[in-house]
Design a protein around this motif. Structure first.
Motif, PDB file in Angstrom:
ATOM      1  N   MET A   1       0.832  -1.200   0.000  1.00  0.00           N
ATOM      2  CA  MET A   1       0.000   0.000   0.000  1.00  0.00           C
ATOM      3  C   MET A   1       0.875   1.262   0.000  1.00  0.00           C
ATOM      4  SD  MET A   1      -3.014   1.013   2.647  1.00  0.00           S
ATOM      5  CE  MET A   1      -3.717   2.657   2.644  1.00  0.00           C
ATOM      6  N   LYS A   2       1.981   1.252   0.757  1.00  0.00           N
ATOM      7  CA  LYS A   2       2.872   2.404   0.797  1.00  0.00           C
ATOM      8  C   LYS A   2       3.461   2.675  -0.578  1.00  0.00           C
ATOM      9  CE  LYS A   2       4.243   2.125   5.670  1.00  0.00           C
ATOM     10  NZ  LYS A   2       5.366   1.944   6.604  1.00  0.00           N
ATOM     11  N   SER A   3       3.760   1.599  -1.298  1.00  0.00           N
ATOM     12  CA  SER A   3       4.349   1.779  -2.624  1.00  0.00           C
ATOM     13  C   SER A   3       3.349   2.409  -3.584  1.00  0.00           C
ATOM     14  CB  SER A   3       4.815   0.427  -3.186  1.00  0.00           C
ATOM     15  OG  SER A   3       3.730  -0.466  -3.292  1.00  0.00           O
ATOM     16  N   ILE A   4       2.065   2.066  -3.407  1.00  0.00           N
ATOM     17  CA  ILE A   4       1.033   2.650  -4.272  1.00  0.00           C
ATOM     18  C   ILE A   4       0.931   4.141  -4.038  1.00  0.00           C
ATOM     19  CG2 ILE A   4      -1.446   2.684  -4.778  1.00  0.00           C
ATOM     20  CD1 ILE A   4      -1.513  -0.306  -4.192  1.00  0.00           C
ATOM     21  N   ARG A 456      -9.400   5.678  -8.747  1.00  0.00           N
ATOM     22  CA  ARG A 456      -9.659   6.127  -7.376  1.00  0.00           C
ATOM     23  C   ARG A 456      -9.103   5.085  -6.412  1.00  0.00           C
ATOM     24  NH1 ARG A 456     -13.059   9.905  -5.184  1.00  0.00           N
ATOM     25  NH2 ARG A 456     -13.530   9.632  -2.969  1.00  0.00           N
ATOM     26  N   PHE A 457      -8.416   5.573  -5.382  1.00  0.00           N
ATOM     27  CA  PHE A 457      -7.939   4.717  -4.304  1.00  0.00           C
ATOM     28  C   PHE A 457      -8.755   5.062  -3.058  1.00  0.00           C
ATOM     29  CE2 PHE A 457      -4.380   5.574  -7.170  1.00  0.00           C
ATOM     30  CZ  PHE A 457      -4.024   4.281  -7.526  1.00  0.00           C
ATOM     31  N   HIS A 458      -9.566   4.130  -2.612  1.00  0.00           N
ATOM     32  CA  HIS A 458     -10.479   4.403  -1.495  1.00  0.00           C
ATOM     33  C   HIS A 458     -10.168   3.439  -0.348  1.00  0.00           C
ATOM     34  CE1 HIS A 458     -14.248   6.758  -0.739  1.00  0.00           C
ATOM     35  NE2 HIS A 458     -14.273   5.957   0.307  1.00  0.00           N
ATOM     36  N   PHE A 466      -8.411  -1.567   1.462  1.00  0.00           N
ATOM     37  CA  PHE A 466      -7.980  -0.595   0.465  1.00  0.00           C
ATOM     38  C   PHE A 466      -8.532  -1.020  -0.887  1.00  0.00           C
ATOM     39  CE2 PHE A 466      -4.847   0.654  -2.766  1.00  0.00           C
ATOM     40  CZ  PHE A 466      -4.877   2.032  -2.597  1.00  0.00           C
ATOM     41  N   SER A 467      -9.307  -0.143  -1.528  1.00  0.00           N
ATOM     42  CA  SER A 467      -9.993  -0.498  -2.765  1.00  0.00           C
ATOM     43  C   SER A 467      -9.501   0.355  -3.933  1.00  0.00           C
ATOM     44  CB  SER A 467     -11.512  -0.296  -2.593  1.00  0.00           C
ATOM     45  OG  SER A 467     -12.193  -0.545  -3.806  1.00  0.00           O
ATOM     46  N   PRO A 468      -8.725  -0.230  -4.871  1.00  0.00           N
ATOM     47  CA  PRO A 468      -8.382   0.489  -6.101  1.00  0.00           C
ATOM     48  C   PRO A 468      -9.544   0.373  -7.088  1.00  0.00           C
ATOM     49  CG  PRO A 468      -7.248  -1.630  -6.034  1.00  0.00           C
ATOM     50  CD  PRO A 468      -8.048  -1.530  -4.770  1.00  0.00           C
ATOM     51  N   GLU A 469      -9.982   1.500  -7.651  1.00  0.00           N
ATOM     52  CA  GLU A 469     -11.177   1.509  -8.491  1.00  0.00           C
ATOM     53  C   GLU A 469     -10.898   2.248  -9.798  1.00  0.00           C
ATOM     54  OE1 GLU A 469     -14.209   3.243  -6.050  1.00  0.00           O
ATOM     55  OE2 GLU A 469     -13.874   1.835  -4.411  1.00  0.00           O
ATOM     56  N   PRO A 470     -10.516   1.533 -10.850  1.00  0.00           N
ATOM     57  CA  PRO A 470     -10.282   2.185 -12.147  1.00  0.00           C
ATOM     58  C   PRO A 470     -11.590   2.618 -12.802  1.00  0.00           C
ATOM     59  CG  PRO A 470     -10.036  -0.191 -12.342  1.00  0.00           C
ATOM     60  CD  PRO A 470     -10.223   0.097 -10.891  1.00  0.00           C
ATOM     61  N   ARG A 471     -11.547   3.734 -13.520  1.00  0.00           N
ATOM     62  CA  ARG A 471     -12.700   4.255 -14.259  1.00  0.00           C
ATOM     63  C   ARG A 471     -12.233   4.676 -15.653  1.00  0.00           C
ATOM     64  NH1 ARG A 471     -15.621   6.382  -9.606  1.00  0.00           N
ATOM     65  NH2 ARG A 471     -15.131   4.885  -7.948  1.00  0.00           N
ATOM     66  N   LEU A 472     -13.147   4.639 -16.619  1.00  0.00           N
ATOM     67  CA  LEU A 472     -12.800   5.034 -17.982  1.00  0.00           C
ATOM     68  C   LEU A 472     -14.035   5.555 -18.702  1.00  0.00           C
ATOM     69  CD1 LEU A 472     -10.784   5.131 -20.387  1.00  0.00           C
ATOM     70  CD2 LEU A 472     -11.537   2.807 -20.965  1.00  0.00           C
ATOM     71  N   LEU A 490     -15.221   0.420 -11.507  1.00  0.00           N
ATOM     72  CA  LEU A 490     -15.463  -0.373 -10.302  1.00  0.00           C
ATOM     73  C   LEU A 490     -15.846   0.577  -9.174  1.00  0.00           C
ATOM     74  CD1 LEU A 490     -12.406  -2.820 -10.407  1.00  0.00           C
ATOM     75  CD2 LEU A 490     -14.601  -3.021 -11.581  1.00  0.00           C
ATOM     76  N   TYR A 491     -16.785   0.123  -8.290  1.00  0.00           N
ATOM     77  CA  TYR A 491     -17.330   0.998  -7.255  1.00  0.00           C
ATOM     78  C   TYR A 491     -17.565   0.216  -5.963  1.00  0.00           C
ATOM     79  CZ  TYR A 491     -18.273   3.547 -11.551  1.00  0.00           C
ATOM     80  OH  TYR A 491     -18.135   4.162 -12.766  1.00  0.00           O
ATOM     81  N   THR A 492     -17.413   0.900  -4.825  1.00  0.00           N
ATOM     82  CA  THR A 492     -17.666   0.295  -3.516  1.00  0.00           C
ATOM     83  C   THR A 492     -18.375   1.303  -2.616  1.00  0.00           C
ATOM     84  OG1 THR A 492     -15.514   1.019  -2.667  1.00  0.00           O
ATOM     85  CG2 THR A 492     -15.620  -1.201  -3.620  1.00  0.00           C
ATOM     86  N   GLN A 493     -19.003   0.789  -1.525  1.00  0.00           N
ATOM     87  CA  GLN A 493     -19.577   1.673  -0.524  1.00  0.00           C
ATOM     88  C   GLN A 493     -19.720   0.945   0.802  1.00  0.00           C
ATOM     89  OE1 GLN A 493     -23.650   2.458  -2.309  1.00  0.00           O
ATOM     90  NE2 GLN A 493     -24.249   2.333  -0.154  1.00  0.00           N
ATOM     91  N   ASN A 494     -19.804   1.744   1.871  1.00  0.00           N
ATOM     92  CA  ASN A 494     -19.837   1.221   3.235  1.00  0.00           C
ATOM     93  C   ASN A 494     -21.219   1.310   3.873  1.00  0.00           C
ATOM     94  OD1 ASN A 494     -18.622   0.044   5.456  1.00  0.00           O
ATOM     95  ND2 ASN A 494     -18.044   1.992   6.374  1.00  0.00           N
ATOM     96  N   LEU A 495     -22.040   2.292   3.462  1.00  0.00           N
ATOM     97  CA  LEU A 495     -23.368   2.477   4.043  1.00  0.00           C
ATOM     98  C   LEU A 495     -24.374   1.504   3.446  1.00  0.00           C
ATOM     99  CD1 LEU A 495     -23.847   6.357   4.248  1.00  0.00           C
ATOM    100  CD2 LEU A 495     -23.600   4.759   6.157  1.00  0.00           C
TER     101      LEU A 495
END
Length: 759
Positions: A1-4, A456-458, A466-472, A490-495
């Motif tokens: 994660m630190k490298s990212i 997006r890195f969320h 840790f969720s990497p989420e590419p968009r185009l 790609l998409y994620t959510q917590n609620l």
């Protein structure tokens, strides 16, 4: 994660260094304003006359023309409803010129200019699965209750399903309300719609823009898995004190605005303005004598909304806005249920324009609070309290039509859900969740191609995930009139929602965070976390037919690879409260817009499929409306277009529902070891059929409104609005009561009168 994260920082530094090279050429940048009230004009066209190239201003009215040679440049600025502005600017080598440009409203509006302007924008932006809504479009719909509202306009958009006039919610391309992110000036609004379902918390008269992303949205947005509504308010009038008063049979409204510190003669000076909006409904009171035929006890809906804003602008166009809101809603069914919610928030957003750079810095810092409670005669009380803070910073570097954006976002959310089930077990939840989001996005325009990759890195602290989420997003201008487009991500959510998405009628809109530990499996794979996840694909075509007609065709697919839902199979209190599901939403839609002279026509057709798989059965959701048609027309006529007639017709196939298979006598639950089974009373138990295998009748409704405008003076205008909702009084079924088999209908024909005055 630190490298990212280290790699991300290096990328940002590279782009900053790379962008500094652009300063070797000359640059002309600035903001376009309305001369009447001093507010910025977004999406106006900026053309370099000699080269034939140009750009479009952004949401803030800002533009930058880069890589210009020294010499005199003739610039033409145009926008619908305004006179064109042509200016000559003498640019020296390496010079950066920052100017303010003011457009005057046209005395005679050019026919079809709005469609033409939109076509120019569509050629330089990807705009996949996004509808850009403005106040003018909303006022071209029949005004339910006499006051135009965003909630009514959203219902006509492709892919949007509305479940009912009373307590209905919006479902956007297979996503439930909790999966749709709503932003007001950058601050999350947890419940944007009132319980009557016909009205939102937003005042149409203060809207600058409302962007509705139904799928495939970009990397600048995170924390939701279905859609985004990004709503922005305008600034108050910078030149003079003005306002508007509305009064009608449903409710009333007041809007006041004006300068705090004026900019004299459009010179480069600091200025400030204020804006205050208050609107409310007294339908519960007026319906008892105006609409007794709808319900002899009246329609028990009330709401009160307030919004305030102070906008401060510096000499170079940089600005800071301080804003706050209070939204309140209540429903009171005597002897059945009492329901109310309130929300408030405050914050600041800012825009910084460095003098010697083609960069824009934007940010938001804000706090919001939302409480909802429901008391029922036959069920335990429920309450939900959500509050939290938001801080984000966004940076944009502009090089001609190309734009590089990156940003960071911090979100903290407290969730307190209070509920006791029939077993007497506390099923509440009290948690704090923090999230960190970083994103990169680059728009590259090359000849006829527009490519917009992003990532997006969320990070979700409560899940330690840790969720990497590419968009185009992609667009290809096949010709000047035909454009191919694509988007995905790609998409994620917590609620998650505190109620099951199988509930057709549920006014309670509480919230939870997904459980931190889960023992379930999805598709026979052990889950690592319980975040909700989805993947989007969208493919579409845009056609410009003739001069004033625009056609948009899109198909979409959303794969909900992980969803958290209420466990409908729970029998004992020690069973899991929640289960993991999967789902799919797919379909397509066609929309047509015609704008010529005084006639505006909009039509859309949507074909959708929405299913869920809980590991035992695959079922249709209760909002899986197969076919949906909307047709709207607006026509102005008479001297100075003093008259306007608006119509809207909606048709939709019936919603799925779970049929009642049988009724049986059931003993009340034994709550303790000392309970006597023989003394327990019997209650009616219900045997349900397979979930959502039934279907309600089709839905259709016609709304009509007529407006008459009166010009008292140059600044004072009045308007009288007569409206009819459900004009031919069709009995649309809302739901069927399981025990009594009584059919509960949507609202019947409702007439309304509204009067407003602007000054």
């Amino acid at each position: 994660m630190k490298s990212i994260f280290f790699s991300l920082i290096l990328i940002i530094i590279f782009f900053i260094t790379h962008v500094s090279v652009f300063a070797q050429n000359g640059t002309i940048k600035g903001i376009v304003y309305d001369k009447t009230d001093g507010t910025p004009i977004p999406y106006s066209s900026i053309f370099l006359v000699h080269s034939g190239t140009g750009v479009v201003t952004d949401d803030n009215g800002y533009f930058a023309l880069t890589k210009l040679n020294e010499g005199i440049h003739k610039i033409k600025i145009t926008y619908m409803g305004y006179d064109s502005l042509i200016v000559d600017i003498d640019l020296k080598k390496g010079e950066v010129i920052n100017k303010k440009f003011y457009l005057e409203k046209a005395s005679l509006e050019i026919e079809g200019v709005e469609i033409i302007a939109q076509k120019e924008v569509m050629k330089t932006e990807t705009y996949v699965s996004v509808q850009r809504v403005n106040a003018k479009q909303i006022t071209q719909l029949p005004s339910i209750g006499g006051i135009p509202d965003l909630a009514q306009y959203l219902q006509i958009l492709p892919g949007v399903v509305f479940t009912g006039d009373q307590g209905g919610q919006l479902y956007i391309r297979g996503g439930t309300p909790i999966q749709n992110k709503v932003l007001l000036d950058g601050l999350a609004v947890f419940n944007p719609f009132h319980s009557i379902g016909l009205f939102s918390v937003f005042d149409t008269d203060i809207l600058k823009s409302a962007d509705v992303y139904s799928a495939g949205f970009g990397s600048e947005y995170g924390g939701r898995i279905s859609s985004v509504m990004d709503i922005r308010t305008r600034d108050g009038n910078r030149n003079r004190f003005s306002g508007k008063f509305d009064i009608g049979t449903f409710g009333s409204k007041m809007l006041l605005e004006g300068p705090i510190a004026k900019e004299k003669n459009n010179k480069k000076e600091n200025s400030a303005s204020f804006l205050l909006s208050v609107k409310g409904s007294y339908l519960e009171q007026t319906s008892k004598f105006l609409y007794r035929y709808a319900n002899e006890n009246g329609l028990p809906y009330n709401y009160l909304d307030g919004y305030g804003k102070i906008a401060v602008q510096t000499t170079n166009g940089s600005r800071i806005n301080l804003f706050g809101f209070s939204f309140n809603d209540g429903v009171n069914y005597p002897d059945i249920a009492t329901y109310k919610w309130n929300a408030w928030g405050a914050g600041a957003n800012f825009l910084i324009l460095p003098s010697v750079s083609n960069m824009i810095m934007e940010g938001v810092v804000a706090y919001s609070d939302y409480k909802i409670g429901l008391s029922e005669a036959v069920a335990p009380e429920r309450s939900s309290h959500v509050n939290g803070y938001t801080f984000n910073m966004n940076f944009s570097y502009i090089k001609g039509k190309n734009v590089f954006k990156y940003g960071v976002e911090f979100i903290g959310t407290w969730v307190d859900y209070d509920f006791t089930n029939f077993y007497g077990t506390d099923c509440g939840q009290e948690t704090f969740n923090s999230e960190l989001g970083l994103y990169l996005k680059y728009k590259w325009v090359y000849k006829k191609i527009i490519i917009e990759p992003g990532i997006r890195f969320h990070y979700y602290a409560s899940q330690s995930f840790f969720s990497p989420e590419p968009r185009l997003a992609f667009k290809y201008n096949i010709t000047d009139n035909i454009r191919l487009k694509f988007a995905g991500g790609l998409y994620t959510q917590n609620l998650m929602s505190a109620t099951s998405d199988r509930d057709v009628v549920n006014l309670f809109y509480g919230m939870l965070t997904v459980p931190e530990v889960f023992s379930s499996e999805v598709n026979e794979k052990k889950v690592k976390n319980s975040l909700q996840k989805s993947q989007h694909l969208v493919l579409g075509l845009e056609f410009d037919v003739l001069k004033y007609i625009g056609i948009n065709i899109e198909s979409y697919f959303k794969n909900f690879s992980q969803l958290t839902n209420i466990n409908r199979y729970q029998v004992f209190e020690w069973d899991d409260e929640f289960i993991l599901e999967t789902g799919k939403a797919y379909g397509g839609d066609v929309s047509l817009r015609f704008d010529y002279k005084k006639l505006n026509v909009y039509a859309s057709y949507s074909l959708n499929w929405v299913t869920r798989n809980d590991g035992i059965i695959v079922y249709r959701t209760h909002f899986d409306r197969r076919h949906n048609i909307n047709i709207t027309t607006s026509y102005s006529f008479g001297k100075k277009d003093a008259w306007q007639i608006d119509m809207r017709w909606n048709y939709g196939t019936g919603f799925p529902f779970t049929k009642t298979k049988g009724i049986y006598p059931r003993s009340e639950s034994i709550t303790s070891i000392n309970s006597n089974f023989n003394n327990n009373n019997e209650v009616l138990g219900i045997i349900l059929d397979d979930i959502n295998t039934g279907q309600l009748p089709d839905y259709h409704r016609l709304d009509i409104s007529i407006k008459r405008r009166f010009i008292v003076s140059e600044r004072v205008k009045m308007e009288l609005i007569l409206g009819v909702t459900n004009a031919y009084n069709y009995y649309n079924i809302f739901y069927v009561h399981r025990l009594t088999n009584e059919k509960i209908y949507q609202l019947p024909i409702l007439w309304s009168v509204n009067y407003n005055v602007k000054f």
